[in-house]
Design a protein around this motif. Structure first.
Motif, PDB file in Angstrom:
ATOM      1  N   GLN A   9       2.962   1.423  10.875  1.00 31.29           N
ATOM      2  CA  GLN A   9       1.888   1.037   9.970  1.00 31.29           C
ATOM      3  C   GLN A   9       0.886   2.179   9.797  1.00 31.29           C
ATOM      4  O   GLN A   9       0.363   2.383   8.706  1.00 31.29           O
ATOM      5  CB  GLN A   9       1.188  -0.216  10.472  1.00 31.29           C
ATOM      6  CG  GLN A   9       2.037  -1.452  10.333  1.00 31.29           C
ATOM      7  CD  GLN A   9       1.389  -2.665  10.969  1.00 31.29           C
ATOM      8  OE1 GLN A   9       0.651  -2.559  11.947  1.00 31.29           O
ATOM      9  NE2 GLN A   9       1.681  -3.826  10.413  1.00 31.29           N
ATOM     10  N   LEU A  12       2.312   4.465   7.334  1.00 32.15           N
ATOM     11  CA  LEU A  12       2.200   3.861   6.017  1.00 32.15           C
ATOM     12  C   LEU A  12       0.778   3.996   5.468  1.00 32.15           C
ATOM     13  O   LEU A  12       0.576   4.354   4.300  1.00 32.15           O
ATOM     14  CB  LEU A  12       2.622   2.390   6.091  1.00 32.15           C
ATOM     15  CG  LEU A  12       2.810   1.624   4.803  1.00 32.15           C
ATOM     16  CD1 LEU A  12       3.728   2.340   3.832  1.00 32.15           C
ATOM     17  CD2 LEU A  12       3.353   0.235   5.103  1.00 32.15           C
ATOM     18  N   ILE A  13      -0.209   3.767   6.300  1.00 33.94           N
ATOM     19  CA  ILE A  13      -1.609   3.917   5.892  1.00 33.94           C
ATOM     20  C   ILE A  13      -1.897   5.362   5.505  1.00 33.94           C
ATOM     21  O   ILE A  13      -2.527   5.636   4.474  1.00 33.94           O
ATOM     22  CB  ILE A  13      -2.559   3.455   7.025  1.00 33.94           C
ATOM     23  CG1 ILE A  13      -2.436   1.945   7.219  1.00 33.94           C
ATOM     24  CG2 ILE A  13      -3.997   3.852   6.741  1.00 33.94           C
ATOM     25  CD1 ILE A  13      -3.055   1.434   8.502  1.00 33.94           C
ATOM     26  N   LEU A  16      -0.259   6.022   2.179  1.00 36.65           N
ATOM     27  CA  LEU A  16      -1.017   5.385   1.100  1.00 36.65           C
ATOM     28  C   LEU A  16      -2.277   6.175   0.767  1.00 36.65           C
ATOM     29  O   LEU A  16      -2.605   6.371  -0.405  1.00 36.65           O
ATOM     30  CB  LEU A  16      -1.377   3.946   1.480  1.00 36.65           C
ATOM     31  CG  LEU A  16      -0.220   2.957   1.495  1.00 36.65           C
ATOM     32  CD1 LEU A  16      -0.632   1.672   2.205  1.00 36.65           C
ATOM     33  CD2 LEU A  16       0.266   2.667   0.085  1.00 36.65           C
ATOM     34  N   SER A  38      10.516   2.513   1.035  1.00 42.15           N
ATOM     35  CA  SER A  38      10.687   1.182   0.448  1.00 42.15           C
ATOM     36  C   SER A  38      12.135   0.708   0.497  1.00 42.15           C
ATOM     37  O   SER A  38      12.409  -0.473   0.314  1.00 42.15           O
ATOM     38  CB  SER A  38      10.177   1.150  -0.992  1.00 42.15           C
ATOM     39  OG  SER A  38      11.063   1.829  -1.862  1.00 42.15           O
ATOM     40  N   LEU A  47       4.017  -3.526   4.591  1.00 40.08           N
ATOM     41  CA  LEU A  47       3.059  -3.368   3.503  1.00 40.08           C
ATOM     42  C   LEU A  47       2.187  -4.616   3.362  1.00 40.08           C
ATOM     43  O   LEU A  47       0.978  -4.518   3.139  1.00 40.08           O
ATOM     44  CB  LEU A  47       3.830  -3.088   2.215  1.00 40.08           C
ATOM     45  CG  LEU A  47       3.091  -2.479   1.047  1.00 40.08           C
ATOM     46  CD1 LEU A  47       2.418  -1.177   1.453  1.00 40.08           C
ATOM     47  CD2 LEU A  47       4.070  -2.232  -0.090  1.00 40.08           C
ATOM     48  N   ILE A  50      -0.484  -4.667   6.050  1.00 36.34           N
ATOM     49  CA  ILE A  50      -1.574  -3.742   5.740  1.00 36.34           C
ATOM     50  C   ILE A  50      -2.449  -4.313   4.628  1.00 36.34           C
ATOM     51  O   ILE A  50      -3.675  -4.244   4.694  1.00 36.34           O
ATOM     52  CB  ILE A  50      -1.018  -2.350   5.380  1.00 36.34           C
ATOM     53  CG1 ILE A  50      -0.434  -1.707   6.634  1.00 36.34           C
ATOM     54  CG2 ILE A  50      -2.102  -1.466   4.773  1.00 36.34           C
ATOM     55  CD1 ILE A  50       0.338  -0.441   6.390  1.00 36.34           C
ATOM     56  N   ALA A  51      -1.827  -4.898   3.609  1.00 36.16           N
ATOM     57  CA  ALA A  51      -2.593  -5.494   2.518  1.00 36.16           C
ATOM     58  C   ALA A  51      -3.459  -6.652   3.012  1.00 36.16           C
ATOM     59  O   ALA A  51      -4.560  -6.875   2.503  1.00 36.16           O
ATOM     60  CB  ALA A  51      -1.651  -5.963   1.409  1.00 36.16           C
ATOM     61  N   PRO A  61      -2.159  -0.987  -1.244  1.00 37.73           N
ATOM     62  CA  PRO A  61      -1.029  -1.741  -0.697  1.00 37.73           C
ATOM     63  C   PRO A  61      -0.666  -2.960  -1.549  1.00 37.73           C
ATOM     64  O   PRO A  61       0.509  -3.275  -1.713  1.00 37.73           O
ATOM     65  CB  PRO A  61      -1.487  -2.175   0.689  1.00 37.73           C
ATOM     66  CG  PRO A  61      -2.552  -1.247   1.063  1.00 37.73           C
ATOM     67  CD  PRO A  61      -3.198  -0.820  -0.213  1.00 37.73           C
ATOM     68  N   LEU A  65       2.847  -3.406  -3.161  1.00 36.63           N
ATOM     69  CA  LEU A  65       3.595  -4.600  -2.764  1.00 36.63           C
ATOM     70  C   LEU A  65       4.103  -5.338  -3.994  1.00 36.63           C
ATOM     71  O   LEU A  65       5.247  -5.788  -4.034  1.00 36.63           O
ATOM     72  CB  LEU A  65       2.718  -5.503  -1.910  1.00 36.63           C
ATOM     73  CG  LEU A  65       3.364  -6.752  -1.352  1.00 36.63           C
ATOM     74  CD1 LEU A  65       4.585  -6.417  -0.494  1.00 36.63           C
ATOM     75  CD2 LEU A  65       2.355  -7.540  -0.534  1.00 36.63           C
TER      76      LEU A  65
END
Length: 185
Positions: A9, A12-13, A16, A38, A47, A50-51, A61, A65
């Motif tokens: 994560q 991913l952050i 992003l 993805s 995702l 995180i969202a 996110p 998503l």
């Protein structure tokens, strides 16, 4: 509940955030990395987590998503790109989307509502029977105006896809609830 962020994560952050970089090369690399990620199992649920994490100041996110759902949710759809999301991951995403509908930021809430509507187009009512009751619960709890607004936005987006088979199922539940809203002070 504490939001624990694991190593994936965190990556991913960071990716992003890098999509917002002013450096074109860094931004392009981050976008390509996210596109490649993805295709991996678990990307959608990561995702979604995180969202749903309000402690993170990210809006992208939810938008990403929504795009992920359009590309990977249903094999027979236009624009589908393999792989299809597993049933287990779909259940996680559906649950996290509903928990995110009360986001106080209107643009994020709209993106989440659009993601819910995309999923509902494929999964409601058969695979997601509790969607409507959950939205009604949010609308009826008028102590949380963000949740009411998010649920109403979501219903408006979902209603664009209703057909003659679904309208009779939603009207008896929705209209009394809407009447209560417009008639309350």
């Amino acid at each position: 509940m504490a939001n624990i962020i694991d190593q994936d994560q965190q990556w991913l952050i960071s990716s992003l955030n890098a999509t917002l970089d002013t450096n074109q090369q860094a931004r392009s690399f981050a976008e390509a990395s996210l596109n490649q990620a993805s295709l991996q199992p678990g990307f959608g649920s990561a995702l979604s987590k995180i969202a749903a994490n309000r402690d993170l100041p990210l809006g992208s996110p939810a938008v990403l998503l929504k795009q992920f759902i359009k590309k990977h949710w249903q094999e027979d759809e236009d624009g589908f790109e393999p792989p299809v999301v597993s049933n287990e991951e779909k259940a996680i995403i559906r649950g996290l989307l509903l928990l995110s509908l009360d986001d106080p930021h209107r643009k994020i809430c709209t993106a989440i509502g659009m993601a819910v509507a995309s999923v509902a187009h494929h999964d409601w009512p058969d695979e997601w029977p509790d969607l409507l009751s959950y939205l009604m619960k949010l609308i009826n709890d008028q102590s949380n105006t963000n949740a009411v607004n998010g649920a109403l936005k979501c219903l408006a987006l979902i209603s664009a896809d209703l057909d003659d088979k679904l309208v009779p199922r939603i009207i008896p539940v929705l209209f009394p609830c809407l009447h209560a809203i417009v008639s309350s002070p």
